[in-house]
Design a protein around this motif. Sequence first.
Motif, PDB file in Angstrom:
ATOM      1  N   THR A 272      47.701 -31.617 -31.467  1.00 40.25           N
ATOM      2  CA  THR A 272      47.015 -30.571 -30.708  1.00 40.25           C
ATOM      3  C   THR A 272      45.730 -30.145 -31.408  1.00 40.25           C
ATOM      4  O   THR A 272      45.733 -29.873 -32.614  1.00 40.25           O
ATOM      5  CB  THR A 272      47.922 -29.340 -30.526  1.00 40.25           C
ATOM      6  N   LEU A 273      44.657 -30.083 -30.645  1.00 39.13           N
ATOM      7  CA  LEU A 273      43.382 -29.563 -31.123  1.00 39.13           C
ATOM      8  C   LEU A 273      43.131 -28.231 -30.437  1.00 39.13           C
ATOM      9  O   LEU A 273      43.116 -28.152 -29.210  1.00 39.13           O
ATOM     10  CB  LEU A 273      42.239 -30.537 -30.788  1.00 39.13           C
ATOM     11  N   GLN A 274      42.971 -27.170 -31.216  1.00 41.07           N
ATOM     12  CA  GLN A 274      42.753 -25.834 -30.664  1.00 41.07           C
ATOM     13  C   GLN A 274      41.251 -25.560 -30.551  1.00 41.07           C
ATOM     14  O   GLN A 274      40.513 -25.753 -31.514  1.00 41.07           O
ATOM     15  CB  GLN A 274      43.403 -24.768 -31.562  1.00 41.07           C
ATOM     16  N   LEU A 275      40.830 -25.083 -29.379  1.00 39.28           N
ATOM     17  CA  LEU A 275      39.447 -24.645 -29.186  1.00 39.28           C
ATOM     18  C   LEU A 275      39.474 -23.154 -28.879  1.00 39.28           C
ATOM     19  O   LEU A 275      39.914 -22.743 -27.799  1.00 39.28           O
ATOM     20  CB  LEU A 275      38.782 -25.418 -28.041  1.00 39.28           C
ATOM     21  N   ASP A 276      39.021 -22.358 -29.828  1.00 38.75           N
ATOM     22  CA  ASP A 276      39.051 -20.902 -29.696  1.00 38.75           C
ATOM     23  C   ASP A 276      37.782 -20.433 -28.983  1.00 38.75           C
ATOM     24  O   ASP A 276      36.682 -20.508 -29.535  1.00 38.75           O
ATOM     25  CB  ASP A 276      39.151 -20.270 -31.081  1.00 38.75           C
ATOM     26  N   THR A 277      37.934 -19.964 -27.752  1.00 44.81           N
ATOM     27  CA  THR A 277      36.780 -19.494 -26.975  1.00 44.81           C
ATOM     28  C   THR A 277      36.807 -17.976 -26.807  1.00 44.81           C
ATOM     29  O   THR A 277      36.235 -17.439 -25.867  1.00 44.81           O
ATOM     30  CB  THR A 277      36.737 -20.175 -25.585  1.00 44.81           C
ATOM     31  N   ARG A 278      37.469 -17.280 -27.709  1.00 46.33           N
ATOM     32  CA  ARG A 278      37.515 -15.825 -27.621  1.00 46.33           C
ATOM     33  C   ARG A 278      36.209 -15.181 -28.078  1.00 46.33           C
ATOM     34  O   ARG A 278      35.824 -14.122 -27.574  1.00 46.33           O
ATOM     35  CB  ARG A 278      38.684 -15.285 -28.450  1.00 46.33           C
ATOM     36  N   GLN A 279      35.513 -15.811 -29.018  1.00 49.47           N
ATOM     37  CA  GLN A 279      34.272 -15.251 -29.529  1.00 49.47           C
ATOM     38  C   GLN A 279      33.034 -15.871 -28.882  1.00 49.47           C
ATOM     39  O   GLN A 279      32.032 -15.185 -28.671  1.00 49.47           O
ATOM     40  CB  GLN A 279      34.187 -15.460 -31.045  1.00 49.47           C
ATOM     41  N   ALA A 280      33.088 -17.175 -28.603  1.00 48.84           N
ATOM     42  CA  ALA A 280      31.922 -17.884 -28.084  1.00 48.84           C
ATOM     43  C   ALA A 280      32.384 -19.122 -27.321  1.00 48.84           C
ATOM     44  O   ALA A 280      33.518 -19.578 -27.494  1.00 48.84           O
ATOM     45  CB  ALA A 280      31.000 -18.285 -29.232  1.00 48.84           C
ATOM     46  N   PRO A 281      31.528 -19.680 -26.465  1.00 46.94           N
ATOM     47  CA  PRO A 281      31.870 -20.934 -25.786  1.00 46.94           C
ATOM     48  C   PRO A 281      32.140 -22.042 -26.801  1.00 46.94           C
ATOM     49  O   PRO A 281      31.545 -22.058 -27.888  1.00 46.94           O
ATOM     50  CB  PRO A 281      30.611 -21.227 -24.956  1.00 46.94           C
ATOM     51  N   ALA A 282      33.022 -22.973 -26.448  1.00 49.77           N
ATOM     52  CA  ALA A 282      33.381 -24.065 -27.354  1.00 49.77           C
ATOM     53  C   ALA A 282      33.171 -25.410 -26.667  1.00 49.77           C
ATOM     54  O   ALA A 282      33.412 -25.562 -25.467  1.00 49.77           O
ATOM     55  CB  ALA A 282      34.826 -23.922 -27.810  1.00 49.77           C
ATOM     56  N   ARG A 283      32.731 -26.382 -27.460  1.00 47.56           N
ATOM     57  CA  ARG A 283      32.492 -27.742 -26.961  1.00 47.56           C
ATOM     58  C   ARG A 283      33.066 -28.724 -27.976  1.00 47.56           C
ATOM     59  O   ARG A 283      32.781 -28.637 -29.177  1.00 47.56           O
ATOM     60  CB  ARG A 283      30.990 -27.973 -26.779  1.00 47.56           C
ATOM     61  N   LEU A 284      33.894 -29.636 -27.498  1.00 46.75           N
ATOM     62  CA  LEU A 284      34.468 -30.671 -28.349  1.00 46.75           C
ATOM     63  C   LEU A 284      33.894 -32.017 -27.926  1.00 46.75           C
ATOM     64  O   LEU A 284      34.056 -32.437 -26.779  1.00 46.75           O
ATOM     65  CB  LEU A 284      35.994 -30.692 -28.221  1.00 46.75           C
ATOM     66  N   GLU A 285      33.219 -32.698 -28.850  1.00 46.37           N
ATOM     67  CA  GLU A 285      32.682 -34.024 -28.590  1.00 46.37           C
ATOM     68  C   GLU A 285      33.615 -35.039 -29.225  1.00 46.37           C
ATOM     69  O   GLU A 285      33.657 -35.198 -30.449  1.00 46.37           O
ATOM     70  CB  GLU A 285      31.268 -34.146 -29.155  1.00 46.37           C
TER      71      GLU A 285
ATOM     72  N   PRO B 207      33.543 -20.239 -21.810  1.00 51.56           N
ATOM     73  CA  PRO B 207      33.698 -21.619 -21.326  1.00 51.56           C
ATOM     74  C   PRO B 207      34.191 -22.576 -22.403  1.00 51.56           C
ATOM     75  O   PRO B 207      33.850 -22.454 -23.586  1.00 51.56           O
ATOM     76  CB  PRO B 207      32.283 -21.983 -20.865  1.00 51.56           C
ATOM     77  N   CYS B 208      34.989 -23.547 -21.980  1.00 53.10           N
ATOM     78  CA  CYS B 208      35.556 -24.564 -22.867  1.00 53.10           C
ATOM     79  C   CYS B 208      35.210 -25.935 -22.280  1.00 53.10           C
ATOM     80  O   CYS B 208      35.528 -26.203 -21.115  1.00 53.10           O
ATOM     81  CB  CYS B 208      37.068 -24.386 -22.966  1.00 53.10           C
ATOM     82  N   GLU B 209      34.567 -26.788 -23.083  1.00 49.19           N
ATOM     83  CA  GLU B 209      34.120 -28.092 -22.586  1.00 49.19           C
ATOM     84  C   GLU B 209      34.560 -29.200 -23.530  1.00 49.19           C
ATOM     85  O   GLU B 209      34.394 -29.089 -24.743  1.00 49.19           O
ATOM     86  CB  GLU B 209      32.600 -28.110 -22.438  1.00 49.19           C
ATOM     87  N   VAL B 210      35.095 -30.279 -22.950  1.00 55.33           N
ATOM     88  CA  VAL B 210      35.486 -31.456 -23.720  1.00 55.33           C
ATOM     89  C   VAL B 210      34.660 -32.624 -23.202  1.00 55.33           C
ATOM     90  O   VAL B 210      34.668 -32.920 -21.998  1.00 55.33           O
ATOM     91  CB  VAL B 210      36.988 -31.758 -23.580  1.00 55.33           C
ATOM     92  N   VAL B 211      33.935 -33.280 -24.108  1.00 54.47           N
ATOM     93  CA  VAL B 211      33.056 -34.391 -23.742  1.00 54.47           C
ATOM     94  C   VAL B 211      33.569 -35.663 -24.408  1.00 54.47           C
ATOM     95  O   VAL B 211      33.774 -35.701 -25.630  1.00 54.47           O
ATOM     96  CB  VAL B 211      31.601 -34.116 -24.172  1.00 54.47           C
ATOM     97  N   CYS B 212      33.786 -36.702 -23.614  1.00 48.68           N
ATOM     98  CA  CYS B 212      34.368 -37.950 -24.112  1.00 48.68           C
ATOM     99  C   CYS B 212      33.368 -39.089 -23.983  1.00 48.68           C
ATOM    100  O   CYS B 212      32.707 -39.233 -22.952  1.00 48.68           O
ATOM    101  CB  CYS B 212      35.627 -38.299 -23.330  1.00 48.68           C
ATOM    102  N   GLU B 213      33.262 -39.914 -25.039  1.00 51.01           N
ATOM    103  CA  GLU B 213      32.360 -41.054 -25.037  1.00 51.01           C
ATOM    104  C   GLU B 213      33.112 -42.307 -24.585  1.00 51.01           C
ATOM    105  O   GLU B 213      34.310 -42.271 -24.289  1.00 51.01           O
ATOM    106  CB  GLU B 213      31.764 -41.246 -26.430  1.00 51.01           C
ATOM    107  N   GLU B 214      32.403 -43.418 -24.555  1.00 51.44           N
ATOM    108  CA  GLU B 214      32.958 -44.698 -24.133  1.00 51.44           C
ATOM    109  C   GLU B 214      34.248 -45.032 -24.877  1.00 51.44           C
ATOM    110  O   GLU B 214      34.275 -45.074 -26.110  1.00 51.44           O
ATOM    111  CB  GLU B 214      31.930 -45.810 -24.390  1.00 51.44           C
TER     112      GLU B 214
END
Length: 232
Positions: A132-145, A162-169
């Motif tokens: 599990t990867l936690q993205l804490d968006t309580r303080q600011a928007p989070a982006r996982l590349e 906002p919470c964003e997950v970006v996936c490459e090839e």
Amino acid sequence: MQTGKAARIALIVGAFGLVAFGCQFVAGIAGLEATDETGETCDEAACGPYACNAEGTACNTSCTRMTGGCKEDAVCAAPMNQNGTCNECGWQAMSGVCPSAECDSCAGNVCTRVCDQPDECMQADMDAGTFTLQLDTRQAPARLECKDQCNDVLVNCMGGSPCEVVCEEGGCQNLTVKCGPDGACSLVCKGQSCAGATVICGDNRCTATCDAAVEIDLVCGGSCDCKSETCL
């Protein structure tokens, strides 16, 4: 004499009957007037993001995650089991300072984490259960590349930003993204990434965008705006 007495009795009975009838008639009018005064109906168009109450007489003034209280195209921002406020779909929590110590970068107040080290965002031991990867968006928007990682992992978003997950090839195979209850959430799939991925939406806006026609599972649930672009 008996005839006169009977006539007087009949007159008295008739008079009392008229009085009784008159009371019933007045009471009936009063009842109608009370119904008219309390029979007001709620105009939901004037309630903003709130829905009408269960009685249909007024707008709700608060909401909870369990019982609702907002319109279908709105989102309830509230701690679990506590009252909160209804907001328009796409609402974002007021952002504080990006927690730079926890981020690879803080461009535009967005906390960005980049999976650019070998197996940084992968489960090394496949017998250890879900990674599990936690993205804490309580303080600011989070982006996982994720780059070409994040295969067979769970990304858990927590907070109203906002919470964003970006996936490459090639990355994000069988990925699961679990959105926060009241935060906007998105998955961006580039190239042939995201095969077998799942997005579990919260109540806010929830989107999945694919470069190619990749099959993913978008679980809309109570999302006020749930859609995918190109993804199957």
